[in-house]
Design a protein around this motif. Structure first.
Motif, mmCIF file in Angstrom:
data_model
loop_
_atom_site.group_PDB
_atom_site.id
_atom_site.type_symbol
_atom_site.label_atom_id
_atom_site.label_comp_id
_atom_site.label_asym_id
_atom_site.label_seq_id
_atom_site.Cartn_x
_atom_site.Cartn_y
_atom_site.Cartn_z
ATOM 1 N N CYS A 192 0.481 14.198 -10.963
ATOM 2 C CA CYS A 192 0.292 13.242 -9.868
ATOM 3 C C CYS A 192 -0.320 13.954 -8.665
ATOM 4 C CB CYS A 192 1.637 12.623 -9.489
ATOM 5 S SG CYS A 192 1.552 11.614 -8.010
ATOM 6 N N PRO A 193 -1.507 13.551 -8.226
ATOM 7 C CA PRO A 193 -2.181 14.272 -7.143
ATOM 8 C C PRO A 193 -1.871 13.743 -5.731
ATOM 9 C CG PRO A 193 -3.663 12.674 -8.098
ATOM 10 C CD PRO A 193 -2.338 12.462 -8.760
ATOM 11 N N VAL A 194 -0.973 12.762 -5.647
ATOM 12 C CA VAL A 194 -0.650 12.185 -4.332
ATOM 13 C C VAL A 194 0.855 12.258 -4.086
ATOM 14 C CG1 VAL A 194 -2.634 10.623 -4.156
ATOM 15 C CG2 VAL A 194 -0.593 9.887 -5.407
ATOM 16 N N LEU A 195 1.251 12.030 -2.824
ATOM 17 C CA LEU A 195 2.679 12.124 -2.476
ATOM 18 C C LEU A 195 3.423 10.846 -2.863
ATOM 19 C CD1 LEU A 195 2.854 13.958 0.961
ATOM 20 C CD2 LEU A 195 3.990 14.617 -1.161
ATOM 21 N N LEU A 196 3.807 10.788 -4.140
ATOM 22 C CA LEU A 196 4.579 9.642 -4.627
ATOM 23 C C LEU A 196 5.632 10.158 -5.598
ATOM 24 C CD1 LEU A 196 2.179 6.708 -5.664
ATOM 25 C CD2 LEU A 196 3.849 6.717 -3.809
ATOM 26 N N ASN B 149 0.884 -1.165 0.000
ATOM 27 C CA ASN B 149 0.000 0.000 0.000
ATOM 28 C C ASN B 149 0.926 1.220 0.000
ATOM 29 O OD1 ASN B 149 -1.734 2.092 0.445
ATOM 30 N ND2 ASN B 149 -2.801 1.155 2.177
ATOM 31 N N TRP B 150 1.040 1.863 -1.168
ATOM 32 C CA TRP B 150 1.957 3.000 -1.311
ATOM 33 C C TRP B 150 1.444 4.246 -0.586
ATOM 34 C CZ3 TRP B 150 6.618 1.960 -3.354
ATOM 35 C CH2 TRP B 150 6.742 0.859 -4.224
ATOM 36 N N LEU B 151 0.141 4.264 -0.255
ATOM 37 C CA LEU B 151 -0.468 5.463 0.342
ATOM 38 C C LEU B 151 -1.310 5.104 1.569
ATOM 39 C CD1 LEU B 151 -1.565 6.992 -3.062
ATOM 40 C CD2 LEU B 151 0.263 7.903 -1.597
ATOM 41 N N PRO B 152 -0.687 4.533 2.614
ATOM 42 C CA PRO B 152 -1.483 4.075 3.758
ATOM 43 C C PRO B 152 -2.122 5.217 4.545
ATOM 44 C CG PRO B 152 0.869 3.928 4.252
ATOM 45 C CD PRO B 152 0.761 4.314 2.813
ATOM 46 N N GLN B 153 -1.686 6.461 4.274
ATOM 47 C CA GLN B 153 -2.272 7.599 4.996
ATOM 48 C C GLN B 153 -3.700 7.888 4.535
ATOM 49 O OE1 GLN B 153 0.167 7.569 2.786
ATOM 50 N NE2 GLN B 153 0.697 9.565 1.953
ATOM 51 N N TYR B 154 -4.087 7.331 3.379
ATOM 52 C CA TYR B 154 -5.458 7.521 2.872
ATOM 53 C C TYR B 154 -6.326 6.314 3.196
ATOM 54 C CZ TYR B 154 -3.910 11.300 -0.292
ATOM 55 O OH TYR B 154 -3.407 12.459 -0.825
ATOM 56 N N LYS B 155 -7.563 6.567 3.580
ATOM 57 C CA LYS B 155 -8.555 5.483 3.611
ATOM 58 C C LYS B 155 -8.962 5.264 2.152
ATOM 59 C CE LYS B 155 -10.455 5.509 8.209
ATOM 60 N NZ LYS B 155 -9.881 6.661 8.952
ATOM 61 N N PRO B 156 -9.281 4.011 1.741
ATOM 62 C CA PRO B 156 -9.580 3.738 0.319
ATOM 63 C C PRO B 156 -10.610 4.694 -0.283
ATOM 64 C CG PRO B 156 -9.464 1.690 1.544
ATOM 65 C CD PRO B 156 -9.317 2.783 2.560
ATOM 66 N N GLU B 157 -11.701 4.980 0.471
ATOM 67 C CA GLU B 157 -12.738 5.848 -0.089
ATOM 68 C C GLU B 157 -12.239 7.282 -0.264
ATOM 69 O OE1 GLU B 157 -15.562 5.743 -1.858
ATOM 70 O OE2 GLU B 157 -14.954 3.646 -1.726
ATOM 71 N N ALA B 158 -11.421 7.747 0.691
ATOM 72 C CA ALA B 158 -10.882 9.116 0.615
ATOM 73 C C ALA B 158 -9.956 9.243 -0.594
ATOM 74 C CB ALA B 158 -10.131 9.448 1.901
ATOM 75 N N LEU B 159 -9.205 8.182 -0.890
ATOM 76 C CA LEU B 159 -8.294 8.213 -2.033
ATOM 77 C C LEU B 159 -9.100 8.260 -3.340
ATOM 78 C CD1 LEU B 159 -5.400 8.161 -3.057
ATOM 79 C CD2 LEU B 159 -5.425 5.667 -2.899
#
Length: 409
Positions: A296-300, A266-276
């Motif tokens: 890219c809209p996320v921290l990656l 999970n590259w983005l564990p700070q997000y809940k699936p629905e929030a992502l």
């Protein structure tokens, strides 16, 4: 009072052996302490630890929290850490002229950034306390006597002592000696290693890292482990704290499954699936005409993002407006539940930590004296204790060696 001084032999000139010999000699000036090292070089792991800077300990001063960094041995160390913990090691080094500094992740190093500072300090302290140091003297066997031990060296010489401290690390010869003296040894297997993963999504991304991921490992024997932390992509697969922690907790299960398994990232564990999902849909409505790849809209890391969207079937020119529900679901899958096949283990720098060793039930953790062989003491990596990376393995060596040193005399 006995007329002759107590004779103490320490077998093994690594971190635990050296510190145990010094602790014994400093606490009991009338004891005769001799340190035997099979190799020509003293303190080999101390020299190479932390890339030659020596990660002495970790800035964690609560014994209850500290024990959580040990996949094996944490419970036994709980009481031990109330008597000698990182704060005590820092103070001991300070008294012996070595100052430490703490890095952002809690690891502690000498301010010189040079492991020779620690090596020199130990050698100086040992000599000042009257420890006799002998290198190039491998031990052949140990015989128990009524009053102590007789130690036969491979050279043919024999030495006798009243008390014996065994600190041979993960050497097979040391385990053999422990068995001869009545101990059970859990077979040693590697701990702290990287994962070999060959996957097109990771090709040419060596050096790219993600600051916080959650990884779940399922071994081919169906055992599961989960960890989180930074992840680093390498030429051969995956490394970084999250993977090293997984390798430590799963050391025996991974060994038993021949280092085969499946890793879910999970590259983005700070997000809940629905929030992502909401976040991606929001970008779709805000930037409909923009291409997805460069936005890219996320921290990656950008290159990783491009690889993950390609894996979800999104081309370089696909615009946000063209993102179908099916592609969105595939992208969410890649970002939060991407599956990678583990096909073996790599090394972790030059440091080598093992899981396994002398059974902890057979040692009294107040004194580190053997419960099956009176007057024998054990400390360091010969015991079935191992910590994750960050100075924890050294700290368990300092703690067990100090307790043994205090008790031996």
């Amino acid at each position: 009072m006995s007329s002759r001084p107590l004779k103490v032999l320490v077998i093994g000139g690594g971190a635990a052996g050296f510190f145990g010999a010094i602790a014994c000699a400093e606490a009991h000036p009338h004891a005769q302490v001799m340190l035997l090292e099979a190799g020509r070089q003293l303190l080999p792991k101390v020299r190479i630890s932390g890339g030659g800077r020596c990660n002495v300990t970790h800035a964690c001063f609560d014994p209850a929290v500290l024990t959580q960094y040990y996949p094996r041995g944490g419970k036994a160390l709980r009481g031990a850490f109330t008597r000698f913990q990182p704060r005590d090691m820092i103070a001991w080094l300070d008294q012996h002229g070595v100052e430490l500094k703490t890095e952002a992740d809690g690891r502690m190093f000498p301010t010189t950034d040079d492991s020779e500072t620690i090596v020199d300090c130990f050698i100086h302290a040992a000599k000042a306390a009257g420890v006799e140091i002998r290198t190039g003297v491998p031990v052949a066997e140990i015989t128990r006597l009524d009053s102590g031990f007789e130690v036969a060296l491979k050279s043919g010489q024999t030495l006798s002592c009243d008390r014996l401290l065994l600190t041979t690390g993960s050497s097979p010869q040391g385990y053999q000696l422990a068995k001869q003296l009545g101990h059970k040894v859990a077979p040693p297997v590697p701990s702290l290693f990287t994962f070999n993963v060959s996957d097109p999504r990771l090709h040419d991304l060596a050096g790219v890292s993600a600051s916080s991921v959650r990884v779940r490992l399922r071994t081919s024997n169906d055992e599961q482990f989960e960890q989180s932390g930074p992840l680093l992509i390498t030429h051969w697969g995956l490394s970084g704290p999250a993977v090293l922690k997984l390798s430590a907790w799963g050391a025996r299960a991974l060994h038993d499954s021949r280092y085969q398994g499946t890793l879910q990232i999970n590259w983005l564990p700070q997000y809940k699936p629905e929030a992502l999902r909401e976040q991606l849909l929001a970008v779709k409505s805000q930037l409909p005409r923009k291409a997805i790849a460069p936005n890219c809209p996320v921290l990656l890391p950008r290159r990783l993002w491009e690889r993950l969207i390609a894996s979800a079937g999104i081309t370089e020119t696909t615009r946000w407006a063209e993102l179908s529900n099916k592609a969105l679901n595939q992208l969410l899958q890649e970002l939060t539940q991407g599956s990678y096949t583990v096909k073996g283990k790599g090394a972790f720098k030059e440091e080598f930590v093992t899981c396994g060793g002398v059974s902890l039930k057979e040692v009294d953790f107040k004194t580190m004296e053997s419960r099956c062989c009176p007057r024998l003491y054990l400390a360091g990596e010969i015991l079935d204790i191992d910590g994750v990376t960050g100075g924890f393995n050294f700290q368990s060596a300092w703690t067990t060696a100090w307790l043994a040193g205090q008790a031996i005399g």
